[in-house]
Every structure is written in structure tokens, then in C-alpha cells.
Design a protein around this motif. Structure first.
Motif, mmCIF file in Angstrom:
data_model
loop_
_atom_site.group_PDB
_atom_site.id
_atom_site.type_symbol
_atom_site.label_atom_id
_atom_site.label_comp_id
_atom_site.label_asym_id
_atom_site.label_seq_id
_atom_site.Cartn_x
_atom_site.Cartn_y
_atom_site.Cartn_z
ATOM 1 N N GLU A 104 26.963 36.310 53.342
ATOM 2 C CA GLU A 104 26.876 36.987 54.562
ATOM 3 C C GLU A 104 25.678 38.126 54.806
ATOM 4 N N ALA A 105 25.291 38.491 53.739
ATOM 5 C CA ALA A 105 24.143 39.412 53.641
ATOM 6 C C ALA A 105 22.887 38.884 54.106
ATOM 7 N N CYS A 106 22.929 37.387 53.948
ATOM 8 C CA CYS A 106 21.695 36.397 54.381
ATOM 9 C C CYS A 106 22.078 36.052 55.737
ATOM 10 N N GLU A 107 23.255 35.521 56.105
ATOM 11 C CA GLU A 107 23.533 35.149 57.284
ATOM 12 C C GLU A 107 23.557 36.280 58.429
ATOM 13 N N SER A 108 23.657 37.275 58.093
ATOM 14 C CA SER A 108 23.658 38.353 59.142
ATOM 15 C C SER A 108 21.996 38.566 59.494
ATOM 16 N N PRO A 109 21.069 38.738 58.706
ATOM 17 C CA PRO A 109 19.823 38.805 59.013
ATOM 18 C C PRO A 109 19.461 37.552 59.801
ATOM 19 N N ARG A 110 19.626 36.435 59.062
ATOM 20 C CA ARG A 110 19.244 35.102 59.764
ATOM 21 C C ARG A 110 19.711 34.943 61.212
ATOM 22 N N ASN A 111 20.694 35.505 61.572
ATOM 23 C CA ASN A 111 21.246 35.455 62.914
ATOM 24 C C ASN A 111 20.186 36.308 63.731
ATOM 25 N N THR A 112 19.830 37.692 63.206
ATOM 26 C CA THR A 112 19.095 38.595 63.942
ATOM 27 C C THR A 112 17.750 37.858 63.904
ATOM 28 N N ALA A 113 17.202 37.192 62.821
ATOM 29 C CA ALA A 113 15.782 36.622 63.004
ATOM 30 C C ALA A 113 15.772 35.636 64.184
ATOM 31 N N LEU A 114 16.817 34.739 64.116
ATOM 32 C CA LEU A 114 16.944 33.664 64.999
ATOM 33 C C LEU A 114 16.976 34.235 66.355
ATOM 34 N N LYS A 115 17.702 35.397 66.838
ATOM 35 C CA LYS A 115 18.000 36.002 68.104
ATOM 36 C C LYS A 115 16.444 36.629 68.535
ATOM 37 N N SER A 116 15.928 37.247 67.717
ATOM 38 C CA SER A 116 14.812 37.774 67.647
ATOM 39 C C SER A 116 13.768 36.762 68.154
ATOM 40 N N LEU A 117 13.614 35.776 67.664
ATOM 41 C CA LEU A 117 12.599 34.718 67.942
ATOM 42 C C LEU A 117 12.878 33.995 69.198
ATOM 43 N N GLU A 118 14.165 34.111 69.730
ATOM 44 C CA GLU A 118 14.610 33.622 70.739
ATOM 45 C C GLU A 118 14.015 34.503 71.942
ATOM 46 N N VAL A 119 13.894 35.871 71.588
ATOM 47 C CA VAL A 119 13.293 37.226 72.608
ATOM 48 C C VAL A 119 11.879 36.744 72.924
ATOM 49 N N LEU A 120 11.167 36.299 71.677
ATOM 50 C CA LEU A 120 9.929 36.271 71.627
ATOM 51 C C LEU A 120 9.299 35.085 72.496
ATOM 52 N N ARG A 121 10.202 33.866 72.297
ATOM 53 C CA ARG A 121 10.172 32.636 73.250
ATOM 54 C C ARG A 121 10.253 33.229 74.637
ATOM 55 N N LEU A 122 10.987 33.953 75.116
ATOM 56 C CA LEU A 122 11.446 34.337 76.522
ATOM 57 C C LEU A 122 10.106 35.139 76.930
ATOM 58 N N CYS A 123 9.635 35.996 76.091
ATOM 59 C CA CYS A 123 8.368 36.714 76.319
ATOM 60 C C CYS A 123 7.184 35.781 76.725
ATOM 61 N N SER A 124 7.059 34.765 75.890
ATOM 62 C CA SER A 124 5.920 33.962 76.146
ATOM 63 C C SER A 124 6.005 33.239 77.434
ATOM 64 N N LEU A 125 7.252 32.848 77.876
ATOM 65 C CA LEU A 125 7.480 32.077 78.931
ATOM 66 C C LEU A 125 7.245 33.105 80.019
ATOM 67 N N LEU A 126 7.363 34.456 80.189
ATOM 68 C CA LEU A 126 7.074 35.169 81.078
ATOM 69 C C LEU A 126 5.736 35.762 81.273
ATOM 70 N N LEU A 127 4.714 35.383 80.309
ATOM 71 C CA LEU A 127 3.486 35.729 80.357
ATOM 72 C C LEU A 127 2.627 35.402 81.764
ATOM 73 N N GLY A 128 2.097 36.246 82.350
ATOM 74 C CA GLY A 128 1.383 36.010 83.589
ATOM 75 C C GLY A 128 2.297 35.858 84.892
#
Lengths: 212, 212
Positions: free
Chosen positions: A115-139
Motif C-alpha cells: 500500500e505504501a507503494c500503491e499510494s504514491p503510484r496513484n499520485t504519480a499517475l494522477k500527476s502525470l495525467e495533469v501534465l498531459r492536460l497541461c500539454s494539451l492546453l499549450l497555446g
């Protein structure tokens, strides 16, 4: 312990600074990701309905639905990460007198580290999704909010990197090799994708800022 | 408006996501820097008095004094940045009927933009100081807190970069060329130093994590 998300901002930062190991880097990473997602939401809201951005309105609306979900999930991850740490500590405190107790303790420790790995894995994947959204919004966003988009991406990237460091520190304690090798491989993949995205967004934001 | 630092973590993130431009990226950057400083404090507290780290105790104690100051200052910067933004908006709303009113409004706008640069400049410099502390701690802290040191550095770097983006978006509105050129030059210098420090700390943390 009352939920960390219900503490004041100042109280949360003070608790982070305290000698208690939880909340620690994992909760801070989740909050970073949440800040990134919330800024994506703000940037979308400042773009939708604004003159000159009609072409991007539909896309901003679709992204807003996702970013609003992501910040709520990442806020929950602040507490999930601290709880996962506490569970590891609790498991180590289990009795280890008899063989049966040893087996039970060992299984509890393994489950807690998972669980101590799954919890940050969840944070990592969600944060990566946020980064993807940022790239889509560029310009495509309100030019007055370009710096906010840049801060969104930097925060999401810190959420991703910070979470992956928490995966890396806990992974060696897990004995299930199938799990650890697949998690390590996935970490490397997410990290590489995040690197590409933050490079792209940072360059884009910088060029838009210097063109102002 | 009640102080942002007194909002709950969840409430602050929700306010960030709202359509109101303040709080925005500047306040998020200040919070990032504060999270970094607080994690430096935690890492020091988890190192001081721990067996095996006696050699670094004095240094960790000296750094702790600084990081505790820095997180408190960066928490205050969350509100300062939002207030600076509001002051710019207020200045634009001043009457501009007579020549005297125009002159007064123009001066108020210039003063407000100056503060909208000084506020993130303060966040940038404080975040850079946090990064410097992270680099000093490398290889000297409780090995269970290595990932926390890594998240501290990533958060501080986001505080620095995010603040510099807020300087960059406001600087073109300031007419005083002596001020803008010196601020731009300083931004470039801080950015370069931050780049070097985050590279150093990230590599160090990564190698310590993979050696575990």
C-alpha cells in the motif's frame, strides 16, 4: 488523527515540518499534484467564455471536467499516503513471539509496504495525467494565465517525481518480484513521459512569456 | 477576504481551481516553496539525535533554524501574492476622468505592478535558499528520509520556477527600465543557480535511493 486535508494550510505545513515522519514527502507530492490540477482548472475557467478563445472552448470544457476530478482525487491522496506510512509502522509493532505471529507479522508488513507503494503510484499517475492536460492546453489558453499554466505543469511534475521517489524508497522492502519489477518498469516509463511533457510545456510557456 | 493560509488545505485547493484569478500561480509557487522548506525541517529533525549521524548534527541544527524561518516566510508569501494581484486590479479601477486622475491612476498601477513583481521575487529567492539547504544536506541525512529530501528539492525548485514565471508575466508592465533590466538579469541568475542545484540534488538522491 483528523484528516490532513481539513487542517489549515499553515497547520499542514507546520505538521510536515515536525519530527513525525508522516505526513512526509508522499503527502507533499500529492498536494503538489493537486495544486497543479487546480491551476489547470483555473486556467480553463479563465479561458472558457473569453473573447478570442472560442475555438478552444470545447476542449477547455472537456479538460476542466478531468482536472476538477484530478484535484479532488489528489487531495484525498494527501491523507492516503500518511495513512499508508502509519500502517507500515503498525505492522512492525505486531507481536513476533510464536512462528504463527511471525508469519502474520511478516504478511502484514508486506501488505503495508504494498500500500505504501500503491499510494504514491496513484499520485504519480494522477500527476502525470495533469501534465498531459497541461500539454494539451499549450497555446490555447487566456494569455493572462500563461504563467499559471506553467506553474500548473511544474507542480504536477513535482507531484510525479516526488511520488516516484516514494515508490523507489519503499519498493526494496517488497518481496514479490513480479510486482516490484513491473512497478519499477512503470516508474521509469512514467518518469520519461513526464520529462518529455515538462520540457515541452516549459519551453512553450517560456516562449509565450518572452513574446508578451 | 480571510487569509489563505488559514483556509483548509482542501478549501485552498478549491479556491485555486475557481474562476477567480487570485489565488493563482504565484500563491501556489509560494506554497510549493513552503512545502520544500518544511520537508527540509522534517529531514533535519529526523537526523538530529539519530545514531550514526552525530557528525552532521551541528550542521543539521544550523540548517533547521533557517528552514523553520523559511517555511513561515513562504507561508506568508501565499497571501502576499494574492493581495498583490488584487492591488493591480484595484489600481485599474481608479477613475481616469481628469489629467490629475490619470496621473494618479498610472502611478498606482505602476506601484501595484512593482509589488506584483516584488512578491514573486521574494518567493523565488526564498525557494532558492531552500534548494541551497537541500544541497548542503545531501549525503548527511537519515537514510529513511532520503526521498523526503528529494521531494523537498523538487518542491523548492517548483517554488523558484513558478515564482520566476510570475515575475516574467508582470515585468513587461513596469516602465522603470533600471528596475526591469536588473530584475530580469537577477531572474536569469537565480534560475541558472536553481538548475544546477536541482540537478545535483536529484542525481544524489537518485543514486542514494538506487543504492538502498
Amino acid at each position: 488523527m483528523s484528516a490532513l486535508k481539513n487542517k489549515t494550510v499553515e497547520g499542514f505545513v507546520a505538521e510536515l515540518a515536525s519530527s513525525s515522519p508522516a505526513p512526509g514527502g508522499g503527502s507533499a507530492a500529492a498536494l503538489s499534484g493537486a495544486l497543479g490540477a487546480a491551476l489547470v482548472s483555473m486556467v480553463c475557467r479563465l479561458t472558457i467564455g473569453k473573447k478570442g478563445y472560442e475555438t478552444f472552448e470545447k476542449e477547455a470544457e472537456a479538460i476542466l471536467v478531468q482536472s476538477d476530478l484530478l484535484w479532488a482525487e489528489l487531495v484525498s491522496a494527501i491523507d492516503r499516503d500518511a495513512e499508508a506510512f502509519d500502517r507500515v509502522m503498525d505492522a512492525f509493532r505486531l507481536p513476533k513471539g510464536s512462528d504463527e505471529e511471525k508469519t502474520r507479522r511478516s504478511a502484514a508488513i508486506q501488505a503495508a509496504f504494498r500500500e505504501a507503494c500503491e499510494s504514491p503510484r496513484n499520485t504519480a499517475l494522477k500527476s502525470l495525467e495533469v501534465l498531459r492536460l497541461c500539454s494539451l492546453l499549450l497555446g490555447k489558453v487566456n494569455e493572462n494565465a500563461i504563467s499559471d499554466l506553467g506553474v500548473a505543469a511544474a507542480s504536477a511534475h513535482t507531484g510525479l517525481l516526488g511520488a516516484l521517489m516514494n515508490v523507489a524508497i519503499n519498493l526494496p522492502s517488497i518481496k514479490d518480484v513480479t510486482y516490484t519489477s513491473s512497478a519499477a518498469e512503470e516508474s521509469a516509463r512514467w518518469r520519461a513521459e513526464g520529462e518529455g511533457l515538462i520540457d515541452l510545456v516549459s519551453r512553450g510557456v517560456e516562449s509565450l512569456l518572452s513574446g508578451k
